[in-house]
Design an enzyme around this catalytic site. Structure first.
Site, mmCIF file in Angstrom:
data_model
loop_
_atom_site.group_PDB
_atom_site.id
_atom_site.type_symbol
_atom_site.label_atom_id
_atom_site.label_comp_id
_atom_site.label_asym_id
_atom_site.label_seq_id
_atom_site.Cartn_x
_atom_site.Cartn_y
_atom_site.Cartn_z
ATOM 1 N N ARG A 55 0.848 -1.201 0.000
ATOM 2 C CA ARG A 55 0.000 0.000 0.000
ATOM 3 C C ARG A 55 0.884 1.252 0.000
ATOM 4 O O ARG A 55 0.566 2.252 -0.610
ATOM 5 C CB ARG A 55 -0.971 0.006 1.195
ATOM 6 C CG ARG A 55 -1.750 1.297 1.332
ATOM 7 C CD ARG A 55 -3.101 1.153 2.056
ATOM 8 N NE ARG A 55 -3.106 0.258 3.183
ATOM 9 C CZ ARG A 55 -2.563 0.502 4.392
ATOM 10 N NH1 ARG A 55 -1.992 1.674 4.628
ATOM 11 N NH2 ARG A 55 -2.596 -0.406 5.339
ATOM 12 N N TYR A 107 -16.239 16.992 -15.046
ATOM 13 C CA TYR A 107 -16.695 15.601 -15.182
ATOM 14 C C TYR A 107 -17.769 15.306 -14.124
ATOM 15 O O TYR A 107 -17.621 15.681 -12.958
ATOM 16 C CB TYR A 107 -15.479 14.682 -15.020
ATOM 17 C CG TYR A 107 -15.799 13.222 -15.033
ATOM 18 C CD1 TYR A 107 -16.163 12.588 -16.209
ATOM 19 C CD2 TYR A 107 -15.744 12.469 -13.866
ATOM 20 C CE1 TYR A 107 -16.468 11.232 -16.219
ATOM 21 C CE2 TYR A 107 -16.037 11.120 -13.868
ATOM 22 C CZ TYR A 107 -16.400 10.507 -15.053
ATOM 23 O OH TYR A 107 -16.697 9.168 -15.055
ATOM 24 N N ASP A 179 -7.346 18.858 -14.151
ATOM 25 C CA ASP A 179 -7.610 17.515 -14.649
ATOM 26 C C ASP A 179 -7.199 17.482 -16.125
ATOM 27 O O ASP A 179 -7.821 18.109 -16.971
ATOM 28 C CB ASP A 179 -9.110 17.199 -14.469
ATOM 29 C CG ASP A 179 -9.461 15.761 -14.849
ATOM 30 O OD1 ASP A 179 -8.802 15.218 -15.757
ATOM 31 O OD2 ASP A 179 -10.402 15.203 -14.266
ATOM 32 N N LYS A 204 -8.667 6.572 -19.445
ATOM 33 C CA LYS A 204 -8.963 7.145 -20.754
ATOM 34 C C LYS A 204 -7.726 7.039 -21.664
ATOM 35 O O LYS A 204 -7.283 5.942 -21.929
ATOM 36 C CB LYS A 204 -9.458 8.574 -20.580
ATOM 37 C CG LYS A 204 -10.514 8.744 -19.474
ATOM 38 C CD LYS A 204 -11.796 7.982 -19.749
ATOM 39 C CE LYS A 204 -12.725 7.908 -18.532
ATOM 40 N NZ LYS A 204 -13.011 9.155 -17.831
HETATM 41 C C1 LIG Z 1 -13.342 9.505 -16.514
HETATM 42 C C2 LIG Z 1 -12.924 10.791 -15.932
HETATM 43 C C3 LIG Z 1 -12.683 10.955 -14.555
HETATM 44 C C4 LIG Z 1 -12.922 9.822 -13.562
HETATM 45 O O1 LIG Z 1 -12.054 8.786 -13.746
HETATM 46 P P1 LIG Z 1 -12.382 7.233 -13.406
HETATM 47 O O2 LIG Z 1 -11.143 6.545 -13.827
HETATM 48 O O3 LIG Z 1 -13.602 6.857 -14.163
HETATM 49 O O4 LIG Z 1 -12.601 7.177 -11.920
HETATM 50 C C5 LIG Z 1 -12.244 12.172 -14.103
HETATM 51 N N1 LIG Z 1 -12.066 13.204 -14.948
HETATM 52 C C6 LIG Z 1 -12.297 13.101 -16.267
HETATM 53 C C7 LIG Z 1 -12.070 14.284 -17.143
HETATM 54 C C8 LIG Z 1 -12.738 11.904 -16.811
HETATM 55 O O5 LIG Z 1 -12.986 11.816 -18.125
#
Ligand SMILES: *Cc1c(COP(=O)(O)O)cnc(C)c1O
Length: 387
Positions: A55, A107, A179, A204
């Site tokens: 961890r 998001y 982000d 993604k």
């Molecule tokens: C998908 C996404 C998230 C969340 O991520 P997960 O891996 O689904 O928890 C956060 N920010 C953006 C811009 C996203 O496209």
């Protein structure tokens, strides 16, 4: 080549080598998947680096963390179990009574986390359209401790001027988190524009093959790293070694994939823009995009996501997304395969009607995640579905 000093190399080279070196035990060129929970100590408290318990640290995860840090031009990375787990770690920098300033169309899962999990615990939230600099300056009240923005936004692909927001935030006590999931470090480097923390959903583009869920944080700030690492250790939503291995395998081709995503998306945006069944196309690479100039300034490519408004009613939009064959009808984005979705019915259905309308998410809106297939096949598929 000394892989420990990959940072002097160009982006494409760092994609492949940063954070990775032949395995010390066998010289295996590929970083192994270290499926282990614990590590043998030579004497009580004597262990290698930070490897006392997985961890706290795991060598596969450490390689990924170093790789992602290098790609973002930062010194420190932390890998999490999901994108929202990495966002959750950043929220833990705040305490009850603090205020978080969010860009208005973050998001959906990000908004849900702030609004439904943390606001009831006493963290205040303000949302503001960060393309409006006066409004943003006014919203930066004394109690703001965290500013969270996403650019390009989802699904309306607004572009926020990161450097301009960073300049405002620098004059306050707040930390700026960006982000960078949609752009990836291949196209946009928020730390170099003044951000303090970068957040990723590695699910993604970084993962890129629709086969994992993961997240990451990158920072250049030693103090922030220590606080975030403590939170990661304490809360425990770490990236497992198998997922870390898959993301590491994927970042080796990030530069190539992003280049093709951008090329294909530009061609498709231009094609749809001229299509008689399409009312409007939103793509940061088109001159008609309201923040095209900012996109050109802060991004080296315009990404793989296109949003368009289909002429007619919701039924026309529904038929379009149902009739594509190469573009699969699915949520998520950023993989090698092309996806299509209807945000109003699918990804953004939980947003109240009035707010959805204010953000421009109506019945006609369709979002494409343009994959890296042959662009002629992609265009033919969209044409037959529209016909
Ligand atoms: C998908 C996404 C998230 C969340 O991520 P997960 O891996 O689904 O928890 C956060 N920010 C953006 C811009 C996203 O496209």
């Amino acid at each position: 080549m000394s892989h420990d000093h990959a940072d002097k190399f160009a982006f494409a080279t760092r994609c492949i080598h940063a954070g990775q070196r032949p395995d010390p035990a066998t010289k295996a060129i590929t970083t192994p998947v270290y499926m282990t929970s614990t590590y043998v100590q030579d004497a009580p408290g004597e262990y290698v680096e930070r490897y006392d318990y997985s961890r706290a640290a795991n060598p596969t995860r450490s390689a990924l963390e170093a790789n992602l840090a290098s790609l973002e031009g930062g010194r420190h990375g932390l890998a999490f179990a999901s994108g929202v787990a990495s966002i959750d770690a950043v929220i833990h920098l705040c305490k009850a009574g603090d205020r978080v300033l969010l860009s208005d169309d973050v998001y959906g899962g990000t908004f849900r986390l702030f609004k439904r999990v943390y606001e009831p615990m006493g963290i205040h939230i303000t949302r503001v359209d960060m393309t409006d600099h006066d409004a943003t300056r006014q919203a930066l009240t004394d109690d703001v401790r965290l500013v969270w923005l996403e650019t390009p936004t989802n699904p309306t692909l607004k572009i926020i001027d990161i450097a301009a927001i960073a300049e405002m935030v620098k004059k306050t006590e707040a930390v700026l988190a960006v982000d960078n999931t949609f752009a990836t470090p291949a196209l946009q480097l928020p730390l170099s524009l003044g951000a303090d923390i970068i957040s990723h959903s590695t699910t993604k583009y970084l993962g890129g093959h629709a086969d994992l869920v993961g997240g990451a944080l990158i920072t250049d700030d030693d103090e922030l790293l220590e606080r975030l690492r403590f939170i990661q250790l304490s809360v425990g939503a770490v990236c497992g070694p198998m997922d870390a291995f898959l993301v590491l395998r994927s970042t080796k081709t990030l530069h190539l994939r992003m280049q093709r995503h951008c090329e294909n998306a530009m061609r498709i945006a231009e094609h749809l823009d001229a299509h008689k069944k399409i009312e409007k196309v939103i793509y940061p690479g088109l001159k008609s995009h309201p923040q095209h100039e900012i996109a050109k300034k802060q991004m080296s490519g315009f990404g793989g996501i296109i949003t368009c408004y289909v002429k007619g009613t919701i039924d026309d939009a529904r038929r379009f997304v149902s009739d594509t064959k190469l573009f699969s009808l699915a949520e998520s984005l950023g993989g090698v395969e092309s996806l299509i979705e209807h945000p109003g019915i699918m990804t953004h259905a939980s947003i109240p009607d009035a707010e959805r309308a204010a953000l421009g998410i109506n019945d006609q809106l369709v979002r494409l995640s343009v994959g890296i297939e042959d662009v002629a096949d992609q265009i033919a598929d969209l044409d037959q579905a529209l016909a």
